[in-house]
Design a protein around this motif. Structure first.
Motif, PDB file in Angstrom:
ATOM      1  N   UNK A 182       0.823  -1.206   0.000  1.00  0.00           N
ATOM      2  CA  UNK A 182       0.000   0.000   0.000  1.00  0.00           C
ATOM      3  C   UNK A 182       0.859   1.259   0.000  1.00  0.00           C
ATOM      4  N   UNK A 183       1.947   1.225   0.741  1.00  0.00           N
ATOM      5  CA  UNK A 183       2.838   2.386   0.773  1.00  0.00           C
ATOM      6  C   UNK A 183       3.407   2.650  -0.618  1.00  0.00           C
ATOM      7  N   UNK A 184       3.818   1.582  -1.302  1.00  0.00           N
ATOM      8  CA  UNK A 184       4.327   1.724  -2.672  1.00  0.00           C
ATOM      9  C   UNK A 184       3.243   2.260  -3.600  1.00  0.00           C
ATOM     10  N   UNK A 219      12.782   3.176   3.445  1.00  0.00           N
ATOM     11  CA  UNK A 219      11.872   4.299   3.685  1.00  0.00           C
ATOM     12  C   UNK A 219      10.456   3.793   3.938  1.00  0.00           C
ATOM     13  N   UNK A 220      10.055   2.768   3.183  1.00  0.00           N
ATOM     14  CA  UNK A 220       8.725   2.184   3.361  1.00  0.00           C
ATOM     15  C   UNK A 220       8.565   1.607   4.764  1.00  0.00           C
ATOM     16  N   UNK A 267       8.190   4.419   7.315  1.00  0.00           N
ATOM     17  CA  UNK A 267       6.858   5.028   7.294  1.00  0.00           C
ATOM     18  C   UNK A 267       5.871   4.160   8.069  1.00  0.00           C
ATOM     19  N   UNK A 268       5.945   2.847   7.836  1.00  0.00           N
ATOM     20  CA  UNK A 268       5.061   1.928   8.565  1.00  0.00           C
ATOM     21  C   UNK A 268       5.319   2.019  10.067  1.00  0.00           C
ATOM     22  N   UNK A 269       6.583   2.189  10.445  1.00  0.00           N
ATOM     23  CA  UNK A 269       6.939   2.307  11.862  1.00  0.00           C
ATOM     24  C   UNK A 269       6.385   3.593  12.458  1.00  0.00           C
ATOM     25  N   UNK A 270       6.545   4.689  11.729  1.00  0.00           N
ATOM     26  CA  UNK A 270       6.087   5.985  12.224  1.00  0.00           C
ATOM     27  C   UNK A 270       4.560   6.095  12.223  1.00  0.00           C
ATOM     28  N   UNK A 271       3.954   5.683  11.111  1.00  0.00           N
ATOM     29  CA  UNK A 271       2.534   5.978  10.894  1.00  0.00           C
ATOM     30  C   UNK A 271       1.596   4.900  11.412  1.00  0.00           C
ATOM     31  N   UNK A 292      -5.077   5.904   6.468  1.00  0.00           N
ATOM     32  CA  UNK A 292      -5.291   7.344   6.368  1.00  0.00           C
ATOM     33  C   UNK A 292      -4.058   8.105   6.848  1.00  0.00           C
ATOM     34  N   UNK A 293      -3.459   7.640   7.951  1.00  0.00           N
ATOM     35  CA  UNK A 293      -2.254   8.280   8.462  1.00  0.00           C
ATOM     36  C   UNK A 293      -1.085   8.077   7.497  1.00  0.00           C
ATOM     37  N   UNK A 294      -0.964   6.863   6.955  1.00  0.00           N
ATOM     38  CA  UNK A 294       0.111   6.582   6.001  1.00  0.00           C
ATOM     39  C   UNK A 294      -0.031   7.466   4.765  1.00  0.00           C
TER      40      UNK A 294
END
Length: 340
Positions: free
Chosen positions: A158-160, A174-175, A178-182, A187-189
């Motif tokens: 989904x991030x890609x 980076x992906x 993002x999963x770690x942070x968001x 919706x947040x991602x």
């Protein structure tokens, strides 16, 4: 739009591909137990239907939105069966369809027998229980779409996808960041990727350093984040999360309770074992992760350490950050490391 026979619910990805490949269906049913907690996929699908509906040859249409919990069934059914004086087509969205009364369900069932092919109707419900009378009554000429937050192992895809929708590529590191942070909320991602796409400008590739610079700790870390870092014995992130929570004014008592609850929940999990039938959830995953890194004896000892730290917070003037740092170092068996 071609008619379709009622069928088993499709997952979201298949439904979106079908929409792009086969065009619009006369009626959709979007359903999922967490639709209101995480409405991203619901809104995304409705938006794609709107764009495709508007992009057809006759682009003039009317959008009508109803809520079965508050709007009269008679008005909803009348809208389905009557034409608009100013446009040739209507896109009708009906929320809470599972709460329609018997009259409304009967009217829907009649419409399903012979839907107006120039129109498109989107029904939104909280579940797909095929045993319910309302569902069996309307399951004709209907495409059912199951709306569920993707499992953690699907988030990189989904991030890609969300990066590509903004003409960006993203590195694997980076992906993951993002999963770690968001977290696991699409919706947040999506919001974070939007922020990143603006941050990197004309550059095509989102890299790990971009994520660190653009996102970093801009979001507020929650007690759940703290539980996750404890579960994985991630020292740096645990300390950073506590700092983040203290800086934004979180009460030390609330942080202590979070740590205490983590210990107790993990002890129960270790003693009762995994529930193999339990649906995956972030907290269920935390328990499984904690079982890899924590022993019962360590957790019991940690309970004593937490009580000691709580007394220090209440009875001394030692900075709270220092108290929590010492607690975490002891719990993680890093007693020899200096407190910054």
């Amino acid at each position: 739009m071609a008619k379709t026979s009622g069928s088993a619910p499709q997952n979201y990805s298949d439904a979106e591909r079908s929409l792009k490949r086969d065009g619009l269906k006369p009626v959709y049913l979007l359903a999922g137990r967490k639709l209101w907690a995480d409405s991203y996929l619901r809104d995304r699908f409705i938006d794609k239907v709107k764009k495709q509906f508007h992009g057809s040859d006759d682009s003039d249409y009317t959008l009508e939105t109803f809520h079965a919990a508050s709007d009269k069934a008679e008005n909803i059914i009348n809208s389905l069966s009557t034409a608009n004086l100013f446009t040739n087509k209507k896109l009708i969205v009906i929320h809470d369809v599972q709460r329609m009364n018997e009259q409304g369900i009967k009217g829907l069932a009649q419409y399903m027998n012979d839907p107006i092919l120039d129109n498109c109707v989107i029904l939104v419900s909280l579940n797909f229980d095929a045993r319910r009378k309302w569902y069996s009554s309307i399951n004709k000429n209907l495409m059912s779409v199951k709306i569920e937050t993707p499992f953690a192992n699907k988030m990189p895809q989904w991030i890609t996808l969300l990066a590509k929708s903004r003409d960006k590529n993203i590195s694997r590191d980076a992906s993951g960041l993002i999963a770690e942070y968001a977290g696991d909320t699409l919706q947040m991602i999506d919001m974070e990727i939007e922020k990143l796409s603006i941050f990197i400008g004309e550059k095509e590739l989102i890299e790990e350093n971009d994520v660190k610079e653009a996102i970093g700790f801009s979001r507020q870390l929650s007690p759940f984040d703290l539980e996750k870092y404890f579960a994985n014995k991630d020292l740096n992130w645990t300390l950073s999360a506590i700092d983040n929570m203290l800086e934004r004014g979180e009460k030390p008592t609330a942080i202590t309770i979070t740590i205490y609850n983590f210990i107790m929940n993990t002890l129960v999990y270790l003693e009762t074992g995994s529930n193999s039938s339990a649906r995956w959830s972030p907290r269920e995953q935390n328990k499984k992760d904690a079982a890899k890194y924590w022993k019962r004896a360590d957790l019991v000892e940690s309970l004593i350490l937490v009580r000691e730290s709580d007394l220090k917070i209440k009875q001394t003037k030692i900075p709270h950050r220092v108290i929590f740092t010492e607690l975490v170092l002891k719990m993680f068996d890093k007693k020899g490391e200096a407190v910054a």
